[in-house]
Design an enzyme around this catalytic site. Structure first.
Site, mmCIF file in Angstrom:
data_model
loop_
_atom_site.group_PDB
_atom_site.id
_atom_site.type_symbol
_atom_site.label_atom_id
_atom_site.label_comp_id
_atom_site.label_asym_id
_atom_site.label_seq_id
_atom_site.Cartn_x
_atom_site.Cartn_y
_atom_site.Cartn_z
ATOM 1 N N GLU A 42 0.835 -1.219 0.000
ATOM 2 C CA GLU A 42 0.000 0.000 0.000
ATOM 3 C C GLU A 42 0.862 1.259 0.000
ATOM 4 O OE1 GLU A 42 -1.640 1.711 3.420
ATOM 5 O OE2 GLU A 42 -0.956 0.147 4.778
ATOM 6 N N LYS B 229 -5.191 11.018 0.964
ATOM 7 C CA LYS B 229 -5.348 9.655 1.467
ATOM 8 C C LYS B 229 -6.603 9.075 0.818
ATOM 9 C CE LYS B 229 -6.460 7.275 5.818
ATOM 10 N NZ LYS B 229 -6.663 7.465 7.266
ATOM 11 N N VAL C 124 -5.334 0.561 2.948
ATOM 12 C CA VAL C 124 -5.464 -0.896 2.835
ATOM 13 C C VAL C 124 -6.696 -1.231 1.995
ATOM 14 C CG1 VAL C 124 -5.990 -3.006 4.129
ATOM 15 C CG2 VAL C 124 -4.238 -1.439 4.972
ATOM 16 N N ASP D 16 -16.828 5.575 13.757
ATOM 17 C CA ASP D 16 -15.570 5.551 13.009
ATOM 18 C C ASP D 16 -15.019 4.125 12.917
ATOM 19 O OD1 ASP D 16 -13.206 6.010 11.730
ATOM 20 O OD2 ASP D 16 -12.465 7.520 13.140
ATOM 21 N N SER E 211 -12.949 1.729 10.052
ATOM 22 C CA SER E 211 -12.231 1.802 8.775
ATOM 23 C C SER E 211 -12.942 1.009 7.682
ATOM 24 C CB SER E 211 -10.821 1.248 8.958
ATOM 25 O OG SER E 211 -10.144 1.273 7.721
ATOM 26 N N ALA E 212 -12.938 1.574 6.480
ATOM 27 C CA ALA E 212 -13.462 0.851 5.309
ATOM 28 C C ALA E 212 -12.585 -0.357 4.979
ATOM 29 C CB ALA E 212 -13.553 1.789 4.113
ATOM 30 N N ASP E 213 -11.431 -0.473 5.628
ATOM 31 C CA ASP E 213 -10.602 -1.676 5.439
ATOM 32 C C ASP E 213 -11.426 -2.929 5.744
ATOM 33 O OD1 ASP E 213 -8.575 0.150 5.034
ATOM 34 O OD2 ASP E 213 -7.385 -0.437 6.793
ATOM 35 N N LYS F 195 -3.679 -1.703 14.809
ATOM 36 C CA LYS F 195 -2.995 -0.754 15.691
ATOM 37 C C LYS F 195 -3.704 -0.681 17.036
ATOM 38 C CE LYS F 195 -3.224 2.135 12.329
ATOM 39 N NZ LYS F 195 -3.103 1.462 11.035
HETATM 40 N N1 PSU Z 1 -0.979 0.715 9.045
HETATM 41 C C1 PSU Z 1 0.217 1.337 9.176
HETATM 42 N N2 PSU Z 1 0.329 2.617 8.778
HETATM 43 C C2 PSU Z 1 -0.711 3.250 8.144
HETATM 44 C C3 PSU Z 1 -1.941 2.573 7.973
HETATM 45 C C4 PSU Z 1 -2.029 1.317 8.446
HETATM 46 O O1 PSU Z 1 1.174 0.747 9.669
HETATM 47 O O2 PSU Z 1 -0.544 4.386 7.732
HETATM 48 C C5 PSU Z 1 -3.056 3.217 7.185
HETATM 49 C C6 PSU Z 1 -3.570 2.161 6.203
HETATM 50 O O3 PSU Z 1 -3.518 2.705 4.915
HETATM 51 C C7 PSU Z 1 -4.996 1.908 6.625
HETATM 52 C C8 PSU Z 1 -5.352 3.259 7.164
HETATM 53 O O4 PSU Z 1 -5.805 1.495 5.570
HETATM 54 O O5 PSU Z 1 -4.192 3.621 7.902
HETATM 55 C C9 PSU Z 1 -6.587 3.213 8.002
HETATM 56 O O6 PSU Z 1 -7.093 4.495 8.077
HETATM 57 P P1 PSU Z 1 -8.567 4.733 8.637
HETATM 58 O O7 PSU Z 1 -8.472 4.382 10.085
HETATM 59 O O8 PSU Z 1 -8.833 6.208 8.406
HETATM 60 O O9 PSU Z 1 -9.476 3.867 7.839
HETATM 61 MN MN MN Z 2 -12.049 6.354 9.926
#
Ligand code: PSU
Ligand code: MN
Length: 302
Positions: free
Chosen positions: A24, A84, A104, A136, A138-140, A157
């Site tokens: 990614e 992003k 992701v 909140d 993630s769309a992941d 995380k």
């Molecule tokens: N894991 C990492 N560093 C990152 C991310 C994940 O070690 O920067 C990023 C990935 O691209 C993941 C995104 O898809 O954070 C998730 O963001 P959000 O919580 O806004 O969906």
């Molecule tokens: Mn989010």
């Protein structure tokens, strides 16, 4: 004209049934600071190439999703201030001919469109703490429920609500498999204190599970949880101390939406004097290596 472009190297590997691993770009553009981000982007690719696996770093450049970047592309994702981009942003960037670093979710989606089955990241996105009021998530997660790809991740995380994330992955019918352990990792930490149902011990077994899922599933993906070795993890007490301050800082700054994850990661790197960054790089390398081995096993059974 095709709406996405594979690099010649990636196209050749896919055509020949050789192992390919997607990488990614948001981790490079928003997850790691400069200049370590460019070094990391190059190193992740090099780890794969030196093991006989073709890397496919994915990003959207001037409106075109690129599956596999050349040297200039890698430099652009590291040094430009890119949007992003999650899955929903792709058509707008394409229409406006703008660039974006793929999360992701977006990377998995584009990789699957191109026929890539294995993807390495640092940590998957998930359910944020307090999501019961902010929604909140993630769309992941939702993307993996409809995207046929195997993602290697050091869990999620620890800034997230890990238990809720695992519940959502269950609801979404996304298998979560521990690499040689049922202890689900917490990104910078080897263990989250949560256990999962399945552990697989060899990459051939994982490739078999992928094949079975292709035959018996409904097109969803799979998460391989790969803990960082304990000798490399962040000191848990220091981790807890820094995260506590990071949440207060995010609150005070009033960040919300897609800014939350980059804000927390950046703040944590500063507050830990770079220790969290070292661990982040180590766990990502560890994931890239394992993904390469899975891709090799997959190229034999797939
Ligand atoms: N894991 C990492 N560093 C990152 C991310 C994940 O070690 O920067 C990023 C990935 O691209 C993941 C995104 O898809 O954070 C998730 O963001 P959000 O919580 O806004 O969906
Ligand atoms: Mn989010």
């Amino acid at each position: 004209m095709k709406s996405f472009v594979c690099s010649p190297e990636v196209q050749a590997a896919l055509d020949a049934g050789k192992p390919v691993v997607a990488l990614e770009s948001t981790i490079i553009s928003h997850g790691l600071p400069r200049p370590q981000n460019l070094e990391a982007a190059k190193e992740f690719e090099e780890i794969l190439r030196s093991n006989g696996v073709t890397p496919a770093t994915i990003a959207i450049l001037d409106g075109v999703p690129q599956i596999g970047l050349d040297e200039v592309g890698v430099e652009r994702i590291a040094n430009e201030d890119l949007t992003k981009a999650s899955v929903r942003d792709i058509p707008i960037l394409a229409a406006r001919k703008e660039s974006g670093a793929t999360t992701v979710a977006a990377t998995a989606h584009l990789a699957a469109l191109a026929g890539i089955r294995v993807f390495a990241t640092g940590g998957l996105g998930g359910v944020h703490r307090g999501a019961n009021t902010t929604f909140d998530e993630s769309a992941d997660l939702s993307t993996l429920s409809v995207t046929n790809i195997t993602v290697v991740s050091a869990g999620v995380k620890s800034v997230l609500d890990i238990a809720a994330t695992l519940e959502r992955l269950e609801s979404l019918s996304v298998p979560v498999i521990g690499w040689q352990t049922k202890e689900f990792p917490a990104f910078w930490l080897t263990k989250s204190g949560l256990t999962i149902d399945w552990a697989l011990d060899s990459t051939d077994e994982i490739a078999q599970a992928m094949k079975s899922q292709d035959e018996l599933g409904h097109g969803q993906g799979m998460v391989i949880a790969n803990p960082i070795p304990e000798s490399l993890q962040w000191d848990p007490a220091e981790h807890d101390r820094v995260l506590d301050i990071a949440f207060k800082a995010a609150d005070a700054a009033g960040v919300h939406g897609k800014a939350v994850t980059p804000f927390l990661l950046g703040f944590i790197v500063q507050e830990s004097n770079g220790r969290s960054l070292e661990v982040n790089l180590d766990l990502a390398r560890n994931n890239v290596r394992l993904a390469g081995e899975i891709a090799k096993s997959w190229s034999r059974v797939g």
